[in-house]
Motif scaffolding. Structure first.
Motif, PDB file in Angstrom:
ATOM      1  N   LEU A   9      84.777  76.057 -15.099  1.00 33.66           N
ATOM      2  CA  LEU A   9      84.618  75.327 -13.833  1.00 33.66           C
ATOM      3  C   LEU A   9      83.621  76.042 -12.932  1.00 33.66           C
ATOM      4  CD1 LEU A   9      88.230  74.226 -12.776  1.00 33.66           C
ATOM      5  CD2 LEU A   9      86.262  72.729 -13.032  1.00 33.66           C
TER       6      LEU A   9
ATOM      7  N   ALA B 165      90.466  73.949 -22.433  1.00 26.40           N
ATOM      8  CA  ALA B 165      91.528  72.972 -22.220  1.00 26.40           C
ATOM      9  C   ALA B 165      92.190  72.587 -23.531  1.00 26.40           C
ATOM     10  CB  ALA B 165      90.960  71.740 -21.526  1.00 26.40           C
ATOM     11  N   LEU B 166      91.357  72.416 -24.588  1.00 29.49           N
ATOM     12  CA  LEU B 166      91.910  72.087 -25.909  1.00 29.49           C
ATOM     13  C   LEU B 166      92.847  73.200 -26.375  1.00 29.49           C
ATOM     14  CD1 LEU B 166      89.108  70.619 -28.211  1.00 29.49           C
ATOM     15  CD2 LEU B 166      91.240  69.547 -27.496  1.00 29.49           C
TER      16      LEU B 166
ATOM     17  N   PHE C 279      78.350  65.429 -26.739  1.00 28.82           N
ATOM     18  CA  PHE C 279      79.178  66.448 -26.083  1.00 28.82           C
ATOM     19  C   PHE C 279      80.175  67.094 -27.037  1.00 28.82           C
ATOM     20  CE2 PHE C 279      83.050  67.506 -23.678  1.00 28.82           C
ATOM     21  CZ  PHE C 279      82.538  68.600 -23.005  1.00 28.82           C
ATOM     22  N   LEU C 280      80.890  66.255 -27.807  1.00 31.57           N
ATOM     23  CA  LEU C 280      81.900  66.810 -28.711  1.00 31.57           C
ATOM     24  C   LEU C 280      81.253  67.714 -29.756  1.00 31.57           C
ATOM     25  CD1 LEU C 280      84.371  63.830 -29.149  1.00 31.57           C
ATOM     26  CD2 LEU C 280      84.651  65.915 -27.810  1.00 31.57           C
TER      27      LEU C 280
ATOM     28  N   LEU D  19      80.620  72.790 -19.054  1.00 32.19           N
ATOM     29  CA  LEU D  19      81.598  71.780 -19.477  1.00 32.19           C
ATOM     30  C   LEU D  19      82.135  72.052 -20.876  1.00 32.19           C
ATOM     31  CD1 LEU D  19      80.171  68.408 -18.113  1.00 32.19           C
ATOM     32  CD2 LEU D  19      81.962  69.857 -17.176  1.00 32.19           C
TER      33      LEU D  19
ATOM     34  N   VAL E 235      94.472  75.433 -24.605  1.00 24.47           N
ATOM     35  CA  VAL E 235      95.701  75.477 -23.800  1.00 24.47           C
ATOM     36  C   VAL E 235      96.656  74.359 -24.220  1.00 24.47           C
ATOM     37  CG1 VAL E 235      96.612  75.092 -21.488  1.00 24.47           C
ATOM     38  CG2 VAL E 235      94.666  76.600 -21.812  1.00 24.47           C
ATOM     39  N   ALA E 236      96.116  73.148 -24.390  1.00 23.79           N
ATOM     40  CA  ALA E 236      96.965  72.017 -24.772  1.00 23.79           C
ATOM     41  C   ALA E 236      97.611  72.281 -26.139  1.00 23.79           C
ATOM     42  CB  ALA E 236      96.139  70.735 -24.806  1.00 23.79           C
TER      43      ALA E 236
ATOM     44  N   LEU F  74      84.749  74.735 -20.630  1.00 23.57           N
ATOM     45  CA  LEU F  74      85.884  74.130 -19.935  1.00 23.57           C
ATOM     46  C   LEU F  74      86.713  73.292 -20.904  1.00 23.57           C
ATOM     47  CD1 LEU F  74      87.103  73.244 -17.081  1.00 23.57           C
ATOM     48  CD2 LEU F  74      85.536  71.333 -17.216  1.00 23.57           C
ATOM     49  N   PHE F  75      86.041  72.438 -21.649  1.00 24.31           N
ATOM     50  CA  PHE F  75      86.717  71.514 -22.560  1.00 24.31           C
ATOM     51  C   PHE F  75      87.379  72.296 -23.699  1.00 24.31           C
ATOM     52  CE2 PHE F  75      87.049  68.219 -25.795  1.00 24.31           C
ATOM     53  CZ  PHE F  75      87.390  67.100 -25.059  1.00 24.31           C
TER      54      PHE F  75
ATOM     55  N   ILE G 256      88.904  77.958 -18.784  1.00 25.42           N
ATOM     56  CA  ILE G 256      88.884  76.788 -17.902  1.00 25.42           C
ATOM     57  C   ILE G 256      88.328  77.177 -16.535  1.00 25.42           C
ATOM     58  CG2 ILE G 256      90.294  75.047 -16.748  1.00 25.42           C
ATOM     59  CD1 ILE G 256      92.151  75.018 -19.080  1.00 25.42           C
ATOM     60  N   ILE G 257      88.886  78.271 -15.958  1.00 23.49           N
ATOM     61  CA  ILE G 257      88.446  78.691 -14.629  1.00 23.49           C
ATOM     62  C   ILE G 257      86.970  79.103 -14.659  1.00 23.49           C
ATOM     63  CG2 ILE G 257      88.850  80.364 -12.776  1.00 23.49           C
ATOM     64  CD1 ILE G 257      91.123  78.388 -13.008  1.00 23.49           C
TER      65      ILE G 257
END
Lengths: 235, 222
Positions: A180, A192-193, A3-4, A185, A195-196, A188-189, A176-177
């Motif tokens: 989803l 998220a990275l 996945f990564l 995925l 944004v974080a 999405l991931f 992300i939205i």
């Protein structure tokens, strides 16, 4: 690779680095929405907090605003603003500004309130007028907490701006939205990275700015842990 | 006559619909409270030993604070999204995030509370022959209670707001109704659920403030 590995390929795909849905464009949108909201929020919150804190009045109001601010569900506020003002950046900036105000108001109130009364007396004795005293004596001493409020608001706004994608806003929340919605995925991931990382970069750069703004004389007095008058977490 | 806009006008609250759909809100409220309670209890169970350890062994202090500061800046939606590939759209994903955030608030307050115990009191306890564990349980923790309860209040109000975001991963309690109202462009559920969420947070805060008065009557202003 797993996945990564697929996330890594997403980031190394040049298609994701250009165009309207590319990372640079989404970064600009995210930062722009957040910066506008924090700036407008600061213009409203800081003068009120500073004046109330200087006179030490309406302390309960300042504290209650922070409580209510914490209780506002950012998600609901965004959706309601969307229903009232319709599609567009105005709805987003409006709700983000509303969420940015409480931390800055409370922190700047506490900051001015906590200035040592002896220092104020000394300033008065040296012949400072009220306005000069606020600007040249109290504000410099209050910088750490005022900036802690700005930092808290900014991180919170960057976080909530992610939700803005739900009401068709831009920014990294889009990935992300959409991820989803499309059950993608990887996207999405990756979103998220991003944004974080952006939230952490906001925290660190404002902590750096704070370090520059704090007068040298009181830097030595600071505790190693950066103080906050109140804890906030939204979205 | 351009009456179209009036014909399609959706009132903010459609009382007729609302009165026939009360169970919907009861279920959402119940899920909201359950998700919040697990997050706060989980955070409390984990934060007490962590906070005590960070207080006892100074070397732990800075790392604990630094890690929590960084983790705390991660937006909740991003954290859920980072977990979804591993734990899916489940309660586990939601609670890892919710417990994590409440843990961070609580750990800080446990540490602050323990640090505020006056050294004279510790000296007196030592002089009376208290062993470290008994001193912690019977002297230090009770004196740290006002700060800990203040932390529980902040964590509870914060978590109630965060739970609404979990609607995006299929849970959400009241957030689920906000999302549905948004998708179907129907004002009543989203307005009522938002108001209920704010009300729930304020009621929880006030009842914890009441608890604070009963449990630690000597600390009125925290």
């Amino acid at each position: 690779m797993g996945f990564l590995g697929s996330v890594w390929r997403w980031f190394s795909d040049p298609a994701h680095w250009s165009g309207a849905d590319g990372i640079p464009q989404r970064l600009v949108e995210h930062v722009q929405l957040s910066a506008e909201s924090v700036a407008i929020g600061a213009l409203i919150a800081l003068p009120i907090g500073i004046v109330l804190g200087h006179y030490g009045r309406f302390g309960n109001l300042a504290i209650n605003i922070s409580n209510v601010g914490r209780a506002l569900p950012s998600f609901g506020i965004l959706v309601i603003a969307f229903q009232v003002f319709g599609l567009g950046d105005f709805s987003i900036v409006f709700s983000l500004t509303a969420l940015a105000i409480p931390p800055m108001l409370t922190n700047s109130y506490v900051a001015l309130r906590e200035v040592d009364p002896d220092v104020k007396d000394a300033a008065r004795g040296m012949g400072y007028r009220e306005l000069t005293q606020v600007l040249r004596v109290e504000l410099p001493l209050a910088v750490p907490l005022v900036m802690a409020g700005v930092r808290t608001s900014a991180v919170q706004v960057v976080a909530t701006a992610t939700l803005a994608a739900l009401i068709s806003g831009g920014g990294f929340g889009r990935y992300i939205i959409d991820g989803l919605a499309q059950q993608d995925l990887t996207k999405l991931f990756a979103g998220a990275l991003l944004v974080a990382l952006l939230a952490m970069a906001t925290e660190l750069s404002l902590a750096g700015l704070e370090r520059v703004l704090v007068p040298r004389g009181i830097r030595l007095l600071r505790a190693p842990v950066m103080a906050r008058a109140t804890t906030f977490k939204a979205a | 006559m351009p009456t179209g806009i009036f014909l399609t006008f959706d009132p903010w609250i459609n009382w007729g619909w609302l009165s026939s759909h009360v169970p919907l809100f009861e279920d959402a409220l119940q899920q909201h409270i359950t998700l919040t309670a697990i997050a706060i209890l989980g955070g409390l169970v984990l934060s007490l030993p962590l906070g005590v350890a960070a207080h006892r062994w100074r070397a732990f202090r800075s790392p604990v604070l630094a890690v929590s500061e960084i983790f705390y800046t991660i937006p909740s939606l991003a954290l859920f999204a980072l977990l979804i590939p591993y734990t899916g759209l489940t309660v586990v994903t939601a609670e890892i995030g919710l417990i994590g955030y409440s843990l961070l608030i609580l750990v800080r307050n446990v540490m602050v509370g323990l640090e505020a115990v006056p050294p004279d009191v510790i000296d007196a306890a030592n002089g009376m022959g208290y062993r470290p564990l008994a001193r912690l349980l019977r002297i230090e923790l009770p004196l740290a209670l006002p700060a800990i309860i203040a932390g529980i209040r902040i964590a509870t109000v914060t978590t109630i707001g965060l739970v609404t975001v979990t609607a995006l991963i299929g849970l959400g309690g009241l957030g689920q109704l906000i999302l549905e109202g948004f998708i179907e462009n129907f004002h009543t559920p989203l307005v009522v659920a938002t108001v209920l969420s704010i009300a729930l947070a304020l009621v929880a805060d006030l009842s914890l403030a009441g608890l604070q008065r009963v449990v630690v009557p000597w600390a009125r202003n925290t």
